[in-house]
Design a protein around this motif. Structure first.
Motif, short mmCIF file in Angstrom:
data_model
loop_
_atom_site.label_atom_id
_atom_site.label_comp_id
_atom_site.label_asym_id
_atom_site.label_seq_id
_atom_site.Cartn_x
_atom_site.Cartn_y
_atom_site.Cartn_z
N HIS A 1 0.85 -1.19 0.00
CA HIS A 1 0.00 0.00 0.00
C HIS A 1 0.89 1.24 0.00
CE1 HIS A 1 -3.54 -2.43 0.88
NE2 HIS A 1 -2.87 -3.01 1.88
N HIS A 2 0.62 2.16 -0.89
CA HIS A 2 1.41 3.38 -0.98
C HIS A 2 0.60 4.53 -0.38
CE1 HIS A 2 4.42 1.32 -3.36
NE2 HIS A 2 3.43 0.78 -4.06
N VAL A 3 0.88 4.82 0.88
CA VAL A 3 0.16 5.86 1.62
C VAL A 3 1.12 7.01 1.90
CG1 VAL A 3 -1.18 6.38 3.69
CG2 VAL A 3 -1.24 4.07 2.72
N PRO A 4 0.81 8.23 1.46
CA PRO A 4 1.72 9.36 1.68
C PRO A 4 1.93 9.62 3.17
CG PRO A 4 -0.02 9.93 0.11
CD PRO A 4 -0.40 8.63 0.70
N MET A 5 3.15 10.03 3.51
CA MET A 5 3.46 10.28 4.92
C MET A 5 2.58 11.37 5.52
SD MET A 5 7.51 9.85 5.59
CE MET A 5 8.35 8.28 5.29
N HIS A 6 2.21 12.39 4.72
CA HIS A 6 1.38 13.45 5.28
C HIS A 6 0.02 12.92 5.68
CE1 HIS A 6 -1.46 14.10 1.91
NE2 HIS A 6 -0.46 13.79 1.13
N ALA A 7 -0.49 11.93 4.95
CA ALA A 7 -1.77 11.33 5.29
C ALA A 7 -1.65 10.50 6.57
CB ALA A 7 -2.27 10.46 4.14
N VAL A 8 -0.54 9.78 6.69
CA VAL A 8 -0.31 9.01 7.91
C VAL A 8 -0.25 9.94 9.11
CG1 VAL A 8 1.23 7.41 9.10
CG2 VAL A 8 0.92 7.21 6.63
N HIS A 9 0.44 11.07 8.95
CA HIS A 9 0.58 12.02 10.06
C HIS A 9 -0.78 12.48 10.55
CE1 HIS A 9 2.00 16.20 11.60
NE2 HIS A 9 1.99 15.31 12.58
N ARG A 10 -1.70 12.75 9.65
CA ARG A 10 -3.02 13.23 10.04
C ARG A 10 -3.82 12.16 10.77
NH1 ARG A 10 -3.59 18.68 9.71
NH2 ARG A 10 -5.82 18.36 9.65
N ALA A 11 -3.45 10.89 10.55
CA ALA A 11 -4.18 9.79 11.18
C ALA A 11 -3.59 9.35 12.50
CB ALA A 11 -4.23 8.60 10.22
N VAL A 12 -2.35 9.75 12.79
CA VAL A 12 -1.73 9.37 14.06
C VAL A 12 -2.57 9.91 15.21
CG1 VAL A 12 0.25 9.82 15.56
CG2 VAL A 12 0.62 9.16 13.19
N GLY A 13 -2.78 9.06 16.20
CA GLY A 13 -3.68 9.39 17.30
C GLY A 13 -4.88 8.47 17.32
N LEU A 14 -5.18 7.88 16.17
CA LEU A 14 -6.20 6.84 16.11
C LEU A 14 -5.60 5.52 16.55
CD1 LEU A 14 -7.77 7.66 12.61
CD2 LEU A 14 -8.81 8.12 14.85
N GLY A 15 -6.42 4.62 17.06
CA GLY A 15 -5.95 3.28 17.35
C GLY A 15 -5.56 2.57 16.06
N ALA A 16 -4.79 1.50 16.17
CA ALA A 16 -4.24 0.83 14.99
C ALA A 16 -5.32 0.45 13.99
CB ALA A 16 -3.43 -0.39 15.41
N GLY A 17 -6.36 -0.21 14.45
CA GLY A 17 -7.41 -0.64 13.53
C GLY A 17 -8.10 0.52 12.86
N ASP A 18 -8.39 1.57 13.63
CA ASP A 18 -9.06 2.75 13.07
C ASP A 18 -8.13 3.49 12.11
OD1 ASP A 18 -11.42 2.30 14.47
OD2 ASP A 18 -10.76 3.47 16.20
N LEU A 19 -6.84 3.52 12.42
CA LEU A 19 -5.89 4.19 11.54
C LEU A 19 -5.83 3.50 10.18
CD1 LEU A 19 -2.44 5.64 12.41
CD2 LEU A 19 -2.59 3.96 10.57
N ILE A 20 -5.76 2.18 10.19
CA ILE A 20 -5.72 1.42 8.94
C ILE A 20 -7.01 1.64 8.16
CG2 ILE A 20 -5.70 -0.91 7.97
CD1 ILE A 20 -3.86 -1.69 10.33
N GLU A 21 -8.12 1.61 8.86
CA GLU A 21 -9.42 1.81 8.20
C GLU A 21 -9.52 3.21 7.61
OE1 GLU A 21 -12.80 0.30 6.73
OE2 GLU A 21 -11.47 -0.83 8.06
N TYR A 22 -8.98 4.19 8.30
CA TYR A 22 -9.04 5.58 7.86
C TYR A 22 -8.21 5.81 6.60
CZ TYR A 22 -8.51 10.71 8.25
OH TYR A 22 -8.51 12.06 8.01
N LEU A 23 -7.09 5.10 6.48
CA LEU A 23 -6.13 5.38 5.42
C LEU A 23 -6.28 4.50 4.18
CD1 LEU A 23 -2.92 5.95 7.57
CD2 LEU A 23 -4.17 7.68 6.26
N LEU A 24 -6.85 3.33 4.32
CA LEU A 24 -6.92 2.41 3.19
C LEU A 24 -8.31 2.35 2.57
CD1 LEU A 24 -4.68 -0.59 4.35
CD2 LEU A 24 -4.04 1.49 3.08
N ASP A 25 -8.37 1.84 1.36
CA ASP A 25 -9.62 1.71 0.61
C ASP A 25 -10.62 0.86 1.40
OD1 ASP A 25 -11.66 1.08 -1.19
OD2 ASP A 25 -10.30 0.88 -2.89
#
Length: 223
Positions: free
Chosen positions: A33-57
């Motif tokens: 999965h190619h997820v931009p770092m800026h998008a990951v940064h905005r998601a940090v703070g969510l739990g692992a499962g929610d972070l993955i759900e937030y960032l991926l299709d």
């Protein structure tokens, strides 16, 4: 009545957000999965499962999600012996405890990661309890972590303050009915924190400590 000073940890007391960004980015890359770092940064703070759900299709095959989370844990674990606390993070907690606040950590970290963070902060005597992700049904931005922290402290919402560095923190605190203080050291803009519910914003723990008496944690504490 008891007053609760509830603190997020990553990005608030410890300078770890960008370590999480890098290790999540690498975990996603390893899984294809190619997820931009800026998008990951905005998601940090969510739990692992929610972070993955937030960032991926949302239409993806979720069978690989647990492997992504495990890869992040492994990658991040390589830094566990050198996680850096922000300047005066420990002194801030110690000062609040000395003033009669019940200091509670509200974090998705657990196990060895939480132990490493607590070693970095070096203020265990000031921390009365920890509300971890294992103890609640929903993580931030749901109010559950903050409410659980208040329960551990034995404090009502109108005598509690939540300090965090992300939009998710501010939303969780606002939904729990507490006063929120945002810190800029996690990398989220002031306007975003304010729009999400921060009643006050400071640069970092040292800045909050220096201006403690003028903050929601000063004087008589929460209203």
């Amino acid at each position: 009545m008891t007053r609760a000073a509830v603190f997020d940890v990553d990005g608030t007391l410890a300078d770890t957000n960008h370590l999480h960004v890098t290790t999540w980015w690498e975990a996603f890359r390893q899984a294809g999965h190619h997820v931009p770092m800026h998008a990951v940064h905005r998601a940090v703070g969510l739990g692992a499962g929610d972070l993955i759900e937030y960032l991926l299709d949302p239409d993806r095959d979720r069978s690989g999600d647990s492997a992504i989370s495990a890869a992040h844990t492994t990658l991040y674990g390589t830094y566990s012996d050198r996680l850096p606390a922000f300047r005066d993070a420990g002194r801030l907690l110690e000062t609040l405890a000395a003033r009669g606040w019940k200091v509670v950590l509200a974090t998705s970290a657990g196990g060895g990661e939480l132990s490493a963070l607590r070693r970095a902060i070096a203020a265990d005597d000031a921390i009365s309890a920890v509300a971890s992700a294992d103890d609640i049904e929903e993580g931030k931005p749901a109010p559950d972590p903050v409410r659980h922290a208040m329960e551990l402290a034995g404090a009502p919402a109108d005598r509690s303050v939540f300090v965090g560095d992300t939009v998710w923190d501010m939303k969780a605190g606002t939904r729990a009915g507490v006063t929120c203080v945002g810190l800029l050291c996690g990398g989220i803009p002031r306007t975003d924190l304010t729009n999400a519910g921060a009643a006050a914003v400071h640069a970092d723990p040292a800045d909050l400590l220096a201006h403690l008496d003028d903050s929601p944690l000063g004087g008589g504490g929460a209203a």
